[in-house]
Design an enzyme around this catalytic site. Structure first.
Site, PDB file in Angstrom:
ATOM      1  N   HIS A 286      -5.432 -32.495  17.726  1.00  0.00           N
ATOM      2  CA  HIS A 286      -4.287 -33.295  18.167  1.00  0.00           C
ATOM      3  C   HIS A 286      -3.157 -32.404  18.654  1.00  0.00           C
ATOM      4  CE1 HIS A 286      -6.167 -36.969  16.693  1.00  0.00           C
ATOM      5  NE2 HIS A 286      -6.662 -36.177  15.746  1.00  0.00           N
TER       6      HIS A 286
ATOM      7  N   GLU B  77      -4.853  -6.331  14.809  1.00  0.00           N
ATOM      8  CA  GLU B  77      -4.336  -5.034  14.358  1.00  0.00           C
ATOM      9  C   GLU B  77      -5.465  -3.991  14.376  1.00  0.00           C
ATOM     10  OE1 GLU B  77      -0.838  -4.615  11.552  1.00  0.00           O
ATOM     11  OE2 GLU B  77      -2.444  -3.994  10.211  1.00  0.00           O
TER      12      GLU B  77
ATOM     13  N   GLY C 156      -4.969  -1.702   4.722  1.00  0.00           N
ATOM     14  CA  GLY C 156      -4.152  -2.846   4.295  1.00  0.00           C
ATOM     15  C   GLY C 156      -4.832  -4.185   4.562  1.00  0.00           C
ATOM     16  N   ARG C 157      -5.359  -4.359   5.767  1.00  0.00           N
ATOM     17  CA  ARG C 157      -5.942  -5.666   6.116  1.00  0.00           C
ATOM     18  C   ARG C 157      -7.332  -5.862   5.519  1.00  0.00           C
ATOM     19  NH1 ARG C 157      -4.743  -2.311  10.144  1.00  0.00           N
ATOM     20  NH2 ARG C 157      -6.408  -1.424  11.408  1.00  0.00           N
TER      21      ARG C 157
ATOM     22  N   LYS D 247       0.841  -1.201   0.000  1.00  0.00           N
ATOM     23  CA  LYS D 247       0.000   0.000   0.000  1.00  0.00           C
ATOM     24  C   LYS D 247       0.876   1.251   0.000  1.00  0.00           C
ATOM     25  CE  LYS D 247      -3.603   2.450   2.462  1.00  0.00           C
ATOM     26  NZ  LYS D 247      -4.543   2.529   3.562  1.00  0.00           N
TER      27      LYS D 247
ATOM     28  N   GLU E 139      10.419  -4.828   4.327  1.00  0.00           N
ATOM     29  CA  GLU E 139      10.452  -6.245   3.924  1.00  0.00           C
ATOM     30  C   GLU E 139      10.123  -6.383   2.438  1.00  0.00           C
ATOM     31  OE1 GLU E 139       8.861  -4.952   6.489  1.00  0.00           O
ATOM     32  OE2 GLU E 139       8.880  -6.272   8.241  1.00  0.00           O
TER      33      GLU E 139
ATOM     34  N   LYS F 144       9.334  -0.591  13.991  1.00  0.00           N
ATOM     35  CA  LYS F 144       9.899  -0.343  12.658  1.00  0.00           C
ATOM     36  C   LYS F 144      10.985   0.718  12.743  1.00  0.00           C
ATOM     37  CE  LYS F 144       5.669  -0.998   9.903  1.00  0.00           C
ATOM     38  NZ  LYS F 144       4.763  -0.312   8.985  1.00  0.00           N
TER      39      LYS F 144
END
Ligand code: F6P
Length: 544
Positions: free
Chosen positions: A385, A354, A268-269, A208, A214, A513
């Site tokens: 399990h 978030e 973003g999400r 965005k 990253e 960050k």
């Protein structure tokens, strides 16, 4: 906790807490007997999904108090503001309009009064043109070969949605494969590129902001990899970008006609519905992507039209709130009984944690209630399990979301029935538990001696009364997946409204960050900054 509720809601919160206190000790299973309409009252249909909230701990009075709380907190007004494109992301001064991205052609959404639907349609047309062109072979790489793999680069909201959608819907033998890399750990891109041919690979960098460390590191690495084989000009034909800052993507070196823009009013999400879904639209085909949008749009319409008492996102939010604030349950498990949805818990971690992991209200006051829960989970039956032991017999009560599909045509006949049996059995077992008297009776009937029974009975007793929310789709299709994701999006929004927080910013990720950039300089030999002794020692130990 302060008394700082959204205006007018204090009385509703008081009633909510009184009802929650009164509900303490009422066993869910007994409520079915004392409330004959419980099943019909607490199950609903929403955009093709069946939702069962009858195995939650709320009594009738508590459920009524929850609905009153939603009303008093202004959920309906907030929903109207959301869809009207008003500034609901107050700290960033933005409208929030992911719903505009999945509205059919001809809609008229506006961001702060400015029409956006036309641009949305134009953006979708560009996505379709690239998807169709790549799939048909009309758009090919620098050496004339068709694209057979897409490498999707992005992180957080620019990664989790596309990964989930691809995993959920990918064909068994895809004509175009889709790989992902997100982490700045070089191990991930090394694996993603392993065995790939640059001549048949299309790289799509999604960010965005187009400033995310990253993603830029991965995009540079992928570009170098392309250039090494195809040269600078050739590499450009293999690179596309998706961003709300298209000028930055162009400055990075992406050809303008390969940059797909979206807008600052897409969080973003919440961005999978935009060009962030481009790699899925290509690899799945645009028709599937359109079906995914349509499923979400059906949930949007349900969210807008259904009364609060039968509104899927609202009811799911209220069940969560009742557990979180009424019964003080701080975690929640999400278990999709669908291997293809195994990434849903990771997606929901970002969506919920978030969005609502906040401690001040939109006005900057301490929030009056506990906010988002920690979310964890894995696909059922695998989770059974692993962590289900704690769900059944741990000291904390952890509510569980169970998601299933009535049908599937994948795999050997009969397996799906086993999967469904486990889904239903877990919901029942978590609720009914197993009394010590029952355990003793069974062991006695088997002829076990009294001393062994005394020793084993407490170990084999399950307290039960563990609440579940169940979401059932007919099958896993683009439409049902769209509806499930939109259901959780709106649930998250409703919770944020009731808690009084802004669900659409994420300032909490900034500090780490900033410090990372500073420390990177120190690790690269730059001047040492002022740190605590532990941090200084780590920098010293690890600097190259
Ligand atoms: O670090 C959090 C975050 O800002 C998320 O909200 C976002 O989805 C992710 O980083 C990636 O951001 P971008 O799409 O700008 O690269």
């Amino acid at each position: 906790m302060s008394d700082n509720h959204p205006s007018g809601a204090t009385e509703a919160w008081n009633r909510f807490h009184a009802a929650a206190n009164a509900a303490h000790g009422a066993r869910i299973v007994d409520l079915f007997a004392s409330e004959p309409d419980r099943l019909s009252r607490l199950t609903l249909d929403a955009a093709g999904l069946f939702i069962d909230l009858s195995k939650q701990s709320w009594t009738r009075a508590a459920h009524d108090a929850c609905i009153a709380l939603a009303q008093a907190s202004g959920v309906e007004t907030a929903r109207a503001h959301l869809f009207a494109g008003d500034v609901v992301n107050t700290s960033e001064g933005r409208a929030v309009l992911h719903t505009a991205l999945r509205a059919p052609d001809g809609a008229d959404f506006r961001s702060q009064g400015e029409p956006v639907s036309h641009e949305v349609e134009a953006g979708r047309a560009r996505m379709k043109a690239l998807a169709d062109g790549v799939r048909s072979g009309d758009i090919v790489g620098a050496t004339g070969k068709a694209f057979t793999t897409i490498l999707h680069i992005g992180i957080g909201g620019s990664d989790l949605g596309p990964r989930l959608v691809w995993e959920a819907l990918k064909p068994l033998e895809p004509a175009i494969d889709l790989r992902f890399t997100a982490n700045v750990d070089g191990a991930e891109i090394a694996q993603a590129l392993a065995g790939l041919d640059p001549e048949t690979t299309l790289v799509i960098a999604v960010s965005k902001t187009f400033t995310t460390l990253e993603t830029l590191a991965n995009a540079e690495a992928a570009r170098d990899w392309l250039r090494a084989r195809l040269g600078d000009e050739g590499a450009r034909k293999h690179f596309a970008a998706v961003s709300a800052a298209p000028d930055k993507a162009v400055a990075f070196g992406v050809d303008e006609d390969r940059v797909f823009a979206f807008w600052d009013w897409v969080g973003g999400r919440f961005s999978i519905w935009s060009a962030v879904g481009l790699s899925c639209a290509i690899a799945l085909g645009y028709e599937a992507f359109a079906g995914f949008l349509a499923g979400a749009n059906a949930m949007d319409r349900h969210f807008v039209e259904a009364p609060l008492a039968t509104n899927g996102p609202v009811q799911l939010a209220l069940a969560h709130l009742f557990n979180r604030n009424g019964l003080k349950r701080a975690t929640r498990a999400v278990t999709p009984y669908a291997q293809r949805l195994r990434l849903l818990p990771a997606f929901l971690q970002q969506l919920e944690m978030e969005s609502n992991g906040k401690r001040v209200t939109r006005d900057g006051q301490p929030v009056a209630q506990e906010t988002a829960t920690a979310v964890f989970g894995d696909a059922g039956t695998n989770g059974q399990h692993a962590f289900f032991q704690l769900l059944h017999q741990g000291t904390d009560i952890i509510p569980v979301d169970l998601i299933g599909m009535a049908q599937t045509d994948e795999g050997p006949a009969g397996m799906h029935r086993k999967l469904l049996a486990n889904l239903i059995a877990q919901a029942e077992a978590l609720m009914i538990g197993r009394s010590q008297a029952d355990v003793r009776a069974e062991l006695t009937a088997k002829g076990v001696d009294a001393a062994t029974i005394d020793r084993l009975a407490p170990q084999r007793t399950f307290p039960g009364d563990r609440p579940t929310s169940l979401i059932l789709a007919q099958s896993l299709t683009p439409e049902s997946l769209g509806a499930i994701i939109a259901l959780y999006e709106h649930k998250t929004f409703v919770e944020g409204v009731i808690w009084g927080v802004n669900s659409f910013d994420q300032w909490g990720v900034e500090l780490g960050k900033t410090l990372a950039v500073r420390i990177q300089g120190e690790l690269e030999g730059g001047a040492r900054g002022a740190h605590d002794p532990s941090t200084t020692a780590l920098v010293e130990r690890l600097k190259g």
